[in-house]
Design an enzyme around this catalytic site. Structure first.
Site, PDB file in Angstrom:
ATOM      1  CG  HIS A  30      -1.972  -1.099   1.157  1.00 18.54           C
ATOM      2  ND1 HIS A  30      -3.294  -0.854   0.924  1.00 18.54           N
ATOM      3  CD2 HIS A  30      -1.858  -2.449   1.252  1.00 18.54           C
ATOM      4  CE1 HIS A  30      -3.972  -2.011   0.890  1.00 18.54           C
ATOM      5  NE2 HIS A  30      -3.109  -2.992   1.102  1.00 18.54           N
ATOM      6  CG  ASP A  80      -4.970   1.961   1.696  1.00 15.67           C
ATOM      7  OD1 ASP A  80      -3.987   1.834   0.963  1.00 15.67           O
ATOM      8  OD2 ASP A  80      -5.662   0.998   2.096  1.00 15.67           O
ATOM      9  CD  GLN A 140       9.422  -7.585  -6.770  1.00 14.91           C
ATOM     10  OE1 GLN A 140       9.562  -8.408  -5.866  1.00 14.91           O
ATOM     11  NE2 GLN A 140       8.235  -7.268  -7.243  1.00 14.91           N
ATOM     12  CD1 TRP A 189      -2.142  -3.466  -8.906  1.00 10.00           C
ATOM     13  CD2 TRP A 189      -2.504  -5.420  -9.962  1.00 10.00           C
ATOM     14  NE1 TRP A 189      -2.487  -3.193 -10.212  1.00 10.00           N
ATOM     15  CE2 TRP A 189      -2.712  -4.366 -10.880  1.00 10.00           C
ATOM     16  CE3 TRP A 189      -2.663  -6.743 -10.394  1.00 10.00           C
ATOM     17  CZ2 TRP A 189      -3.072  -4.596 -12.212  1.00 10.00           C
ATOM     18  CZ3 TRP A 189      -3.013  -6.975 -11.720  1.00 10.00           C
ATOM     19  CH2 TRP A 189      -3.215  -5.908 -12.606  1.00 10.00           C
ATOM     20  CD  GLU A 224       7.164  -3.425  -8.189  1.00 14.62           C
ATOM     21  OE1 GLU A 224       7.775  -4.481  -7.910  1.00 14.62           O
ATOM     22  OE2 GLU A 224       6.745  -2.638  -7.314  1.00 14.62           O
ATOM     23  N   GLY A 269      -5.870 -13.651  -0.572  1.00 11.75           N
ATOM     24  CA  GLY A 269      -6.539 -12.414  -0.974  1.00 11.75           C
ATOM     25  C   GLY A 269      -6.854 -12.301  -2.454  1.00 11.75           C
ATOM     26  CG  ASP A 270      -5.298  -8.783  -4.055  1.00  7.63           C
ATOM     27  OD1 ASP A 270      -4.556  -9.546  -3.405  1.00  7.63           O
ATOM     28  OD2 ASP A 270      -4.975  -7.603  -4.302  1.00  7.63           O
ATOM     29  CD  GLN A 271      -1.259 -12.897  -2.847  1.00 10.02           C
ATOM     30  OE1 GLN A 271      -1.002 -14.097  -2.771  1.00 10.02           O
ATOM     31  NE2 GLN A 271      -0.881 -12.033  -1.904  1.00 10.02           N
TER      32      GLN A 271
HETATM   33  N1  UDP Z   1       9.438  -5.654  -2.605  1.00 12.40           N
HETATM   34  C1  UDP Z   1      10.780  -5.349  -2.758  1.00 12.40           C
HETATM   35  N2  UDP Z   1      11.711  -6.164  -2.197  1.00 12.40           N
HETATM   36  C2  UDP Z   1      11.385  -7.263  -1.490  1.00 12.40           C
HETATM   37  C3  UDP Z   1      10.014  -7.600  -1.354  1.00 12.40           C
HETATM   38  C4  UDP Z   1       9.064  -6.780  -1.923  1.00 12.40           C
HETATM   39  O1  UDP Z   1      11.126  -4.341  -3.388  1.00 12.40           O
HETATM   40  O2  UDP Z   1      12.290  -7.938  -0.999  1.00 12.40           O
HETATM   41  C5  UDP Z   1       8.429  -4.711  -3.137  1.00 12.40           C
HETATM   42  C6  UDP Z   1       7.854  -5.116  -4.470  1.00 12.40           C
HETATM   43  O3  UDP Z   1       8.677  -4.637  -5.512  1.00 12.40           O
HETATM   44  C7  UDP Z   1       6.492  -4.448  -4.422  1.00 12.40           C
HETATM   45  C8  UDP Z   1       6.115  -4.487  -2.943  1.00 12.40           C
HETATM   46  O4  UDP Z   1       7.336  -4.634  -2.244  1.00 12.40           O
HETATM   47  O5  UDP Z   1       6.593  -3.104  -4.829  1.00 12.40           O
HETATM   48  C9  UDP Z   1       5.218  -5.648  -2.583  1.00 12.40           C
HETATM   49  O6  UDP Z   1       3.941  -5.425  -3.028  1.00 12.40           O
HETATM   50  P1  UDP Z   1       3.058  -6.541  -3.712  1.00 12.40           P
HETATM   51  O7  UDP Z   1       1.749  -5.897  -4.037  1.00 12.40           O
HETATM   52  O8  UDP Z   1       3.766  -7.152  -4.850  1.00 12.40           O
HETATM   53  O9  UDP Z   1       2.887  -7.671  -2.636  1.00 12.40           O
HETATM   54  P2  UDP Z   1       2.657  -7.694  -1.047  1.00 12.40           P
HETATM   55  O10 UDP Z   1       3.997  -7.651  -0.450  1.00 12.40           O
HETATM   56  O11 UDP Z   1       1.798  -6.526  -0.684  1.00 12.40           O
HETATM   57  O12 UDP Z   1       1.990  -9.008  -0.840  1.00 12.40           O
HETATM   58  C1  G50 Z   2      -4.444  -7.679   1.780  1.00 12.01           C
HETATM   59  C2  G50 Z   2      -4.972  -8.944   1.582  1.00 12.01           C
HETATM   60  C3  G50 Z   2      -5.848  -9.153   0.554  1.00 12.01           C
HETATM   61  C4  G50 Z   2      -6.229  -8.116  -0.268  1.00 12.01           C
HETATM   62  C5  G50 Z   2      -5.665  -6.823  -0.071  1.00 12.01           C
HETATM   63  C6  G50 Z   2      -4.801  -6.612   0.971  1.00 12.01           C
HETATM   64  C7  G50 Z   2      -5.962  -5.655  -0.939  1.00 12.01           C
HETATM   65  C8  G50 Z   2      -6.959  -5.745  -2.018  1.00 12.01           C
HETATM   66  C9  G50 Z   2      -7.664  -4.440  -2.202  1.00 12.01           C
HETATM   67  O1  G50 Z   2      -4.289  -5.404   1.180  1.00 12.01           O
HETATM   68  O2  G50 Z   2      -5.409  -4.622  -0.749  1.00 12.01           O
HETATM   69  C10 G50 Z   2      -8.713  -4.163  -1.189  1.00 12.01           C
HETATM   70  C11 G50 Z   2     -10.022  -4.006  -1.610  1.00 12.01           C
HETATM   71  C12 G50 Z   2     -11.013  -3.649  -0.735  1.00 12.01           C
HETATM   72  C13 G50 Z   2     -10.729  -3.482   0.615  1.00 12.01           C
HETATM   73  C14 G50 Z   2      -9.444  -3.657   1.045  1.00 12.01           C
HETATM   74  C15 G50 Z   2      -8.417  -3.996   0.148  1.00 12.01           C
HETATM   75  O3  G50 Z   2     -11.701  -3.120   1.471  1.00 12.01           O
HETATM   76  O4  G50 Z   2      -4.610  -9.961   2.363  1.00 12.01           O
HETATM   77  O5  G50 Z   2      -7.101  -8.344  -1.230  1.00 12.01           O
END
Ligand code: UDP
Ligand code: G50
Length: 466
Positions: A23, A120, A345, A363, A368, A383-385
């Site tokens: 975020h 957010d 990354q 996302w 990226e 989640g959304d993955q």
């Molecule tokens: N990231 C990074 N180095 C790491 C791990 C993550 O730069 O060792 C960055 C990645 O490039 C991205 C963010 O952290 O910008 C992670 O966001 P993402 O939505 O991919 O996944 P989340 O960590 O929220 O599950």
């Molecule tokens: C964490 C997670 C699952 C997930 C998200 C997480 C999102 C998706 C977007 O942050 O950010 C989102 C939509 C609506 C909402 C909150 C977040 O109320 O484990 O999907």
């Protein structure tokens, strides 16, 4: 020239992210974009952060952009037993929400007057009455895909029956099988589901929704959202992505160290390395980690593997030998680089030695990879993955194995992982599509591009709102 209205007032935007690098990072990239277009930016930063990665990123951003006003937002600690989750990021989502009564006094000191407030996606309900009271236009930055946004906006009508759904048909977007719906939404008492169900119905009250996506990646979902086909009265959606990785994100001291992944990549031949990472907030079971190790031994490719053992970086204690196992580590060392630390990354994905990305499909990682034209083997976990993985597969520059299941559902064996990696790395069609995606991503944010036009429209509206 600063964007200003006829009376000479400048555009001044407040940005209010919630917890987690997934975020914070897009918010800071948005801040950089707005500063570069001569907008004033005030950044409201929830303190303390959950992870070290967040506090380090904020301090690098602060040094790079001294003209941005930092407003520390001191969160009132909450009793974790009152929140139905043990995920520290969700606990923080809720703590920030419950602290929003502190916003009005914080905003009282802001000058010049704000033109817009961008919060957010997880902060809609608590922020809305405050911005309404101040007559301040409210926007959100949606940190996931337009596909997830369509689910978020469409799902409120199913709340009473959600746990029994076999699939979800989002009009003119996609039919989502039950197995791809974010699992927490099927267990409606947890805090993530509660936030999403409380906030979803309020989307029409927003002045706009900024999405880190772009036409060439998600044209159908974006078009359906913006033409009222998903829900009739949705706020306008501004696809402003990809939010481009910035210099301030790099940690120069780490890069100069001799063990830097980027230095190691310099010695590898083009397209020969698979990069494996599950983002900033996932920890896999030890058994699954070791199977990934077995898979990497089996592939014909070199690898750069980022291992995480705990959800929150502050809690990481054990070294690679303990997490991966000494013997497996020894065997892996000759074939690739394994690290257990924060990596750059964007630097990795931009390196020509990297030919593919095994990703959880957070996302930001997806966008990226699109920006750098790297094919993805998706392994969505939570989640959304799965929705994000589906976006990648539909646009043809990646695949994912549906039967591998969610986090904790199965242990996927090394043999299968190795085969899937080989398949992805050898697939020439994915490489061609990924390169096309890279060109399209750059076109979107370049002069006359769809995202560039959306940004101009947004700043134009803010100018009128000053
Ligand atoms: N990231 C990074 N180095 C790491 C791990 C993550 O730069 O060792 C960055 C990645 O490039 C991205 C963010 O952290 O910008 C992670 O966001 P993402 O939505 O991919 O996944 P989340 O960590 O929220 O599950
Ligand atoms: C964490 C997670 C699952 C997930 C998200 C997480 C999102 C998706 C977007 O942050 O950010 C989102 C939509 C609506 C909402 C909150 C977040 O109320 O484990 O999907």
């Amino acid at each position: 020239m600063s964007p200003e209205n006829m009376s000479g007032a400048v555009v001044h935007v407040a940005l209010f992210p919630n917890a987690g690098m997934g975020h914070l990072t897009p918010f800071l990239r948005l801040a950089a974009l707005l500063v570069n277009r001569h907008c004033r930016v005030t950044l409201i930063t929830p303190q303390p952060t959950v992870s070290m990665a967040e506090s380090k990123l904020l301090s690098r951003f602060h040094s790079a952009f001294p003209q941005v006003t930092f407003l520390p937002f001191h969160i009132v600690p909450i009793d974790a037993s009152t929140v139905n989750t043990d995920d520290p990021f969700f606990i923080q989502f809720e703590a920030v929400r419950r602290s929003c009564h502190l916003l009005p006094s914080l905003l009282a000191s802001v000058s010049p007057p704000l033109s817009a407030f961008v919060c957010d996606v997880t902060l809609i309900s608590p922020v809305l009455p405050i911005t309404e009271n101040l007559c301040l236009p409210i926007f959100i930055l949606f940190t996931s895909s337009a596909l997830m946004l369509s689910l978020f906006s469409y799902i409120p009508r199913f709340i009473p029956s959600i746990s029994g759904l076999d699939f979800l048909e989002i009009p003119e977007v996609s039919t989502i099988p039950r197995s791809s719906i974010p699992p927490l939404l099927l267990l409606p008492n947890n805090v993530f589901a509660q936030i999403l169900f409380e906030d979803g119905p309020k989307l029409p009250k927003l002045c706009g929704i900024l999405v880190n996506s772009f036409e060439a990646l998600e044209s159908k979902a974006l078009d359906s959202l913006n033409t009222g086909k998903v829900v009739k009265e949705l706020a306008p959606v501004f696809p402003i992505g990809p939010l481009v990785p910035c210099e301030f994100e790099k940690n120069e001291t780490e890069e100069q160290s001799s063990s830097s992944p980027l230095k190691w990549l310099n010695d590898q031949s083009p397209g020969s390395v698979v990069y494996v990472s599950f983002g900033s907030r996932l920890s896999l079971a030890r058994e699954q980690v070791r199977e990934i190790g077995n898979g990497l031994l089996k592939t014909g490719f070199k690898f750069l593997w980022v291992v995480k053992d705990k959800k929150v970086d502050k809690e990481e204690e054990e070294g690679l030998d303990e997490v991966v196992g000494t013997e497996l580590m020894e065997r892996l060392k000759s074939k690739g680089l394994i690290v257990k630390e924060w990596v750059d990354q964007s630097g990795i994905l931009s390196h020509n030695a990297v030919g593919g990305f095994v990703s959880h499909c957070g996302w930001n990682s997806v966008v990226e990879a699109a920006w750098h034209g790297v094919p993805i083997l998706g392994w969505p976990q939570i989640g959304d993955q799965k929705l994000n993985a589906e976006v990648v597969e539909k646009s043809g520059w990646g695949t994912w194995k549906k039967k591998w299941g969610w986090w904790g559902e199965n242990v996927v064996r090394g043999e299968e992982i190795g085969d899937a990696i080989d398949e992805m790395m050898k697939n020439e069609a994915l490489k061609v599509k990924a390169e096309e995606m890279k060109v399209a991503a750059r076109k979107a944010v370049g002069g006359g591009g769809s995202s560039e036009i959306a940004v101009q429209r947004l700043i134009g509206e803010w100018t009128k709102m000053v």
